[in-house]
Write a protein that holds these residues in place. Structure first.
Motif, PDB file in Angstrom:
ATOM      1  N   VAL A 293       0.852  -1.192   0.000  1.00 60.60           N
ATOM      2  CA  VAL A 293       0.000   0.000   0.000  1.00 60.60           C
ATOM      3  C   VAL A 293       0.892   1.247   0.000  1.00 60.60           C
ATOM      4  O   VAL A 293       1.749   1.399   0.871  1.00 60.60           O
ATOM      5  N   GLU A 294       0.698   2.136  -0.957  1.00 58.00           N
ATOM      6  CA  GLU A 294       1.462   3.385  -0.959  1.00 58.00           C
ATOM      7  C   GLU A 294       0.918   4.322   0.117  1.00 58.00           C
ATOM      8  O   GLU A 294      -0.290   4.502   0.243  1.00 58.00           O
ATOM      9  N   VAL A 295       1.825   4.892   0.906  1.00 57.14           N
ATOM     10  CA  VAL A 295       1.450   5.855   1.942  1.00 57.14           C
ATOM     11  C   VAL A 295       2.364   7.076   1.805  1.00 57.14           C
ATOM     12  O   VAL A 295       3.302   7.080   1.012  1.00 57.14           O
ATOM     13  N   SER A 296       2.084   8.084   2.583  1.00 60.11           N
ATOM     14  CA  SER A 296       2.906   9.298   2.547  1.00 60.11           C
ATOM     15  C   SER A 296       3.352   9.680   3.947  1.00 60.11           C
ATOM     16  O   SER A 296       2.583   9.579   4.911  1.00 60.11           O
ATOM     17  N   LEU A 297       4.620  10.073   4.049  1.00 61.26           N
ATOM     18  CA  LEU A 297       5.176  10.685   5.263  1.00 61.26           C
ATOM     19  C   LEU A 297       5.651  12.061   4.841  1.00 61.26           C
ATOM     20  O   LEU A 297       6.830  12.292   4.554  1.00 61.26           O
ATOM     21  N   PRO A 298       4.740  13.034   4.770  1.00 63.42           N
ATOM     22  CA  PRO A 298       5.012  14.283   4.060  1.00 63.42           C
ATOM     23  C   PRO A 298       6.125  15.153   4.642  1.00 63.42           C
ATOM     24  O   PRO A 298       6.692  15.981   3.933  1.00 63.42           O
ATOM     25  N   HIS A 299       6.452  14.976   5.918  1.00 68.06           N
ATOM     26  CA  HIS A 299       7.489  15.818   6.499  1.00 68.06           C
ATOM     27  C   HIS A 299       8.885  15.190   6.422  1.00 68.06           C
ATOM     28  O   HIS A 299       9.841  15.719   6.988  1.00 68.06           O
ATOM     29  N   THR A 300       9.002  14.072   5.691  1.00 68.62           N
ATOM     30  CA  THR A 300      10.292  13.414   5.515  1.00 68.62           C
ATOM     31  C   THR A 300      11.381  14.349   4.981  1.00 68.62           C
ATOM     32  O   THR A 300      12.537  14.259   5.417  1.00 68.62           O
ATOM     33  N   PRO A 301      11.087  15.272   4.049  1.00 70.07           N
ATOM     34  CA  PRO A 301      12.155  16.151   3.552  1.00 70.07           C
ATOM     35  C   PRO A 301      12.838  16.990   4.634  1.00 70.07           C
ATOM     36  O   PRO A 301      13.954  17.484   4.420  1.00 70.07           O
ATOM     37  N   PHE A 302      12.198  17.149   5.787  1.00 71.10           N
ATOM     38  CA  PHE A 302      12.784  17.939   6.865  1.00 71.10           C
ATOM     39  C   PHE A 302      13.533  17.078   7.880  1.00 71.10           C
ATOM     40  O   PHE A 302      14.067  17.595   8.868  1.00 71.10           O
ATOM     41  N   ALA A 303      13.587  15.754   7.649  1.00 73.42           N
ATOM     42  CA  ALA A 303      14.085  14.837   8.669  1.00 73.42           C
ATOM     43  C   ALA A 303      15.572  15.012   8.957  1.00 73.42           C
ATOM     44  O   ALA A 303      15.987  15.037  10.123  1.00 73.42           O
ATOM     45  N   ILE A 304      16.390  15.121   7.919  1.00 73.99           N
ATOM     46  CA  ILE A 304      17.834  15.240   8.143  1.00 73.99           C
ATOM     47  C   ILE A 304      18.157  16.516   8.919  1.00 73.99           C
ATOM     48  O   ILE A 304      18.916  16.504   9.897  1.00 73.99           O
ATOM     49  N   ASP A 305      17.564  17.638   8.505  1.00 72.70           N
ATOM     50  CA  ASP A 305      17.808  18.899   9.226  1.00 72.70           C
ATOM     51  C   ASP A 305      17.348  18.786  10.675  1.00 72.70           C
ATOM     52  O   ASP A 305      18.044  19.211  11.609  1.00 72.70           O
ATOM     53  N   THR A 306      16.155  18.227  10.861  1.00 75.02           N
ATOM     54  CA  THR A 306      15.604  18.078  12.212  1.00 75.02           C
ATOM     55  C   THR A 306      16.509  17.213  13.073  1.00 75.02           C
ATOM     56  O   THR A 306      16.851  17.564  14.217  1.00 75.02           O
ATOM     57  N   TYR A 307      16.910  16.081  12.505  1.00 75.09           N
ATOM     58  CA  TYR A 307      17.739  15.141  13.266  1.00 75.09           C
ATOM     59  C   TYR A 307      19.065  15.770  13.678  1.00 75.09           C
ATOM     60  O   TYR A 307      19.469  15.682  14.848  1.00 75.09           O
ATOM     61  N   TYR A 308      19.743  16.415  12.752  1.00 74.77           N
ATOM     62  CA  TYR A 308      21.074  16.922  13.075  1.00 74.77           C
ATOM     63  C   TYR A 308      21.044  18.166  13.955  1.00 74.77           C
ATOM     64  O   TYR A 308      21.998  18.419  14.702  1.00 74.77           O
ATOM     65  N   LEU A 309      19.967  18.927  13.936  1.00 79.20           N
ATOM     66  CA  LEU A 309      19.840  20.022  14.900  1.00 79.20           C
ATOM     67  C   LEU A 309      19.668  19.472  16.315  1.00 79.20           C
ATOM     68  O   LEU A 309      20.296  19.956  17.270  1.00 79.20           O
ATOM     69  N   ILE A 310      18.813  18.460  16.472  1.00 82.14           N
ATOM     70  CA  ILE A 310      18.601  17.869  17.793  1.00 82.14           C
ATOM     71  C   ILE A 310      19.842  17.104  18.234  1.00 82.14           C
ATOM     72  O   ILE A 310      20.301  17.224  19.379  1.00 82.14           O
ATOM     73  N   ASN A 311      20.395  16.320  17.329  1.00 82.92           N
ATOM     74  CA  ASN A 311      21.565  15.510  17.645  1.00 82.92           C
ATOM     75  C   ASN A 311      22.724  16.379  18.113  1.00 82.92           C
ATOM     76  O   ASN A 311      23.303  16.157  19.185  1.00 82.92           O
ATOM     77  N   THR A 312      23.085  17.391  17.342  1.00 90.52           N
ATOM     78  CA  THR A 312      24.251  18.205  17.714  1.00 90.52           C
ATOM     79  C   THR A 312      24.012  18.988  18.999  1.00 90.52           C
ATOM     80  O   THR A 312      24.938  19.175  19.801  1.00 90.52           O
ATOM     81  N   SER A 313      22.777  19.420  19.227  1.00 91.15           N
ATOM     82  CA  SER A 313      22.467  20.132  20.474  1.00 91.15           C
ATOM     83  C   SER A 313      22.682  19.227  21.680  1.00 91.15           C
ATOM     84  O   SER A 313      23.288  19.631  22.684  1.00 91.15           O
ATOM     85  N   GLU A 314      22.202  17.993  21.597  1.00 86.41           N
ATOM     86  CA  GLU A 314      22.354  17.068  22.711  1.00 86.41           C
ATOM     87  C   GLU A 314      23.802  16.602  22.851  1.00 86.41           C
ATOM     88  O   GLU A 314      24.284  16.364  23.968  1.00 86.41           O
ATOM     89  N   VAL A 315      24.513  16.467  21.729  1.00 89.66           N
ATOM     90  CA  VAL A 315      25.943  16.147  21.776  1.00 89.66           C
ATOM     91  C   VAL A 315      26.700  17.224  22.534  1.00 89.66           C
ATOM     92  O   VAL A 315      27.532  16.946  23.407  1.00 89.66           O
ATOM     93  N   SER A 316      26.438  18.471  22.207  1.00 92.07           N
ATOM     94  CA  SER A 316      27.134  19.583  22.857  1.00 92.07           C
ATOM     95  C   SER A 316      26.943  19.540  24.372  1.00 92.07           C
ATOM     96  O   SER A 316      27.888  19.764  25.138  1.00 92.07           O
ATOM     97  N   SER A 317      25.731  19.227  24.803  1.00 90.36           N
ATOM     98  CA  SER A 317      25.450  19.155  26.229  1.00 90.36           C
ATOM     99  C   SER A 317      26.116  17.944  26.874  1.00 90.36           C
ATOM    100  O   SER A 317      26.797  18.057  27.899  1.00 90.36           O
ATOM    101  N   ASN A 318      25.956  16.758  26.267  1.00 89.81           N
ATOM    102  CA  ASN A 318      26.475  15.526  26.863  1.00 89.81           C
ATOM    103  C   ASN A 318      28.001  15.472  26.901  1.00 89.81           C
ATOM    104  O   ASN A 318      28.593  14.976  27.859  1.00 89.81           O
ATOM    105  N   LEU A 319      28.662  15.970  25.867  1.00 92.27           N
ATOM    106  CA  LEU A 319      30.104  15.845  25.803  1.00 92.27           C
ATOM    107  C   LEU A 319      30.840  16.925  26.601  1.00 92.27           C
ATOM    108  O   LEU A 319      32.070  16.909  26.691  1.00 92.27           O
ATOM    109  N   SER A 320      30.083  17.835  27.206  1.00 90.80           N
ATOM    110  CA  SER A 320      30.738  18.844  28.040  1.00 90.80           C
ATOM    111  C   SER A 320      31.386  18.219  29.271  1.00 90.80           C
ATOM    112  O   SER A 320      32.286  18.814  29.879  1.00 90.80           O
ATOM    113  N   ARG A 321      30.971  17.021  29.643  1.00 87.76           N
ATOM    114  CA  ARG A 321      31.537  16.371  30.836  1.00 87.76           C
ATOM    115  C   ARG A 321      32.955  15.854  30.593  1.00 87.76           C
ATOM    116  O   ARG A 321      33.667  15.540  31.544  1.00 87.76           O
TER     117      ARG A 321
END
Length: 484
Positions: A293-321
């Motif tokens: 069945v074909e379906v749509s995940l319409p916000h997929t084009p924003f996934a990489i940007d979303t992921y790397y903004l969240i990822n790098t923010s949490e990396v910055s916090s966690n690796l400060s130790r």
């Protein structure tokens, strides 16, 4: 011969035809012969390994039985195994040894699994290729001029090369699934919370999850049955529905199963060979009665940007130790500020520095709302896309990667090209969903994986579906030729 079957080894151990000590010695010998070519491990201690194996043999002699008793395993180097180094693929961690066991490691040790090595990895689990390690890159056993995928590179290579029938990695945005696809093994990212994160070095805490790797879905299920369950040491841990079915995994009925194909995942950018393999795999499911069945995940084009903004923010916090004050490497300096700056400059590699700086910028005053907060809102929209899709289908089937394993060094100078390797794997991570990569065939002699994504806490049905597919195909039994 494919990767060693956990189920077959367990049968041999329980019948008395094999011993845990014999298996451990075989693993150590195989690693000694292949590691100069593969660089998949960073720590071995034959004394620790053989002591665990002898203890397992004593338990087997007493008639004890568990799903992993006497079975060799490899642990990613961001997991705490008491007494062993925890290097995280980084120079900054040199000299640090684990003072305790991670919960998932403790549960496996208590069940009698035998650790044979710690695995190479991208530094602090940051990487898609296995090249960002202070110990040098791991290599793909199917073609040692190519990447194995990351960040759980060594864990996956260890299974593919036959060092052990299963390994533990971690998956933040695709770190077991991408190398699983590149190296022809089965790899699971469980629902967030199903496996305790206690004793796992934090990189991006809202995304990190322990990910088991094995030769088949059936073997994965056996390992998951030992590790899963709430942990009072991890407030995010949850119980797994259907866990009792993992010990004797049965194939899921394919007739009438609604398999969703997100149109955003099957557009341009996928190599022709990868597309051909995936289309064949989908036809195999359809031939068994599944409905595509074909379906749509319409916000997929924003996934990489979303992921790397969240990822790098949490990396910055966690690796400060990691600052040289309490443990690990320390740079010489006459001042505290100089010591911290010198330690971090010398200790972190280029990719870690890049993400720390990006994350610090995203969290800084005046930019928090424009970047991090906006990314969290986009994450909610991506999660809602999945919820809407699962109102129409039972499971989603997608590529794991647009390509097969690429040559070593091809993307290290182009971070954006490297990040785009994760384009199909970051979305279920953002939505905290279970996702599994399983072998689907080969394109120009290199492995291709098919990704299955299920609703939250559908880990057991997802494994049952993968098991059903692996009963009608043999791709997962194919192994690289390493002995010639």
């Amino acid at each position: 011969m494919g990767p060693s079957s956990l189920a077959d080894l367990r049968d041999g151990l329980e019948a008395g035809d094999l011993s845990a000590t014999f298996l451990a010695l075989g693993c150590l010998d195989r690693m000694a012969g292949l590691e100069p070519r593969l660089n998949a491990t960073v720590f071995q201690d034959s004394g620790l390994t053989l002591a665990a194996a002898r203890a397992a043999d004593a338990r087997l002699t007493r008639g004890e039985r568990t799903p992993v008793l006497g079975i060799p395993m490899v642990l990613k180097d961001n997991l705490h195994w008491k007494g062993a180094p925890v290097g995280n693929g980084s120079r900054i961690q040199r000299g640090y040894r684990a003072p305790y066991d991670a919960t998932v490691v403790r549960r496996l040790l208590e069940a009698g699994a035998v650790p044979v090595a710690k695995a190479n990895m991208d530094e602090f689990a940051m990487g898609s290729s296995g090249e960002h390690s202070a110990s040098g890159p791991a290599r793909n056993p199917w073609d040692t001029t190519r990447v194995p995928g990351g960040s759980s590179s060594g864990s996956v290579v260890s299974v593919a090369a036959g060092y052990a029938p299963f390994a533990l990695g971690t998956d933040t945005g695709g770190s077991v699934r991408l190398p699983g696809s590149f190296c022809n093994v089965t790899a699971l990212r469980p629902t967030y919370g199903v496996l305790s994160r206690y004793g796992v070095t934090a990189m991006a805490s809202s995304l990190d999850i322990v990910g088991p790797v094995a030769g088949s879905a059936r073997d994965l299920a056996a390992v998951l049955s030992v590790m899963a369950g709430p942990d009072p040491l991890d407030a995010t841990s949850v119980d797994l529905p259907g866990r009792e079915r993992l010990g004797d995994l049965r194939p899921r009925a394919l007739k009438g199963l609604r398999v969703g194909l997100p149109r955003e995942y099957f557009g341009e950018g996928i190599d022709a060979g990868v597309r051909d393999v995936l289309e064949t795999a989908l036809r195999d499911l359809e031939a068994q009665g599944a409905e595509l069945v074909e379906v749509s995940l319409p916000h997929t084009p924003f996934a990489i940007d979303t992921y790397y903004l969240i990822n790098t923010s949490e990396v910055s916090s966690n690796l400060s130790r990691f600052d040289g004050v309490r443990y690990g490497a320390r740079a010489a300096s006459d001042t505290l500020d100089g010591m911290i700056a010198g330690t971090r400059d010398a200790g972190f590699g280029m990719e870690a520095k890049r993400r720390i700086l990006l994350g610090a910028f995203c969290l800084s005053k005046g930019y928090y709302e424009a970047f991090y907060l906006k990314a969290q809102k986009a994450r909610t929209l991506i999660t809602r896309d999945f919820a809407a899709a699962f109102g129409k289908v039972d499971v989603l089937a997608t590529p794991v990667s647009p390509t097969t394993a690429f040559p070593l060094g091809e993307r290290t100078g182009d971070p954006l090209a490297m990040y785009l390797s994760d384009v199909f794997t970051v979305t279920p991570a953002l939505a905290a969903l279970p996702a599994l990569s399983m072998p689907a065939g080969f394109a120009s002699g290199l492995p291709v994986g098919l990704q299955l994504i299920g609703p939250s806490l559908s880990d057991v049905p997802l494994l049952e579906l993968a098991h059903a597919y692996q009963r009608i195909t043999k791709h997962h039994t194919e192994a690289p030729r390493l002995d010639s």
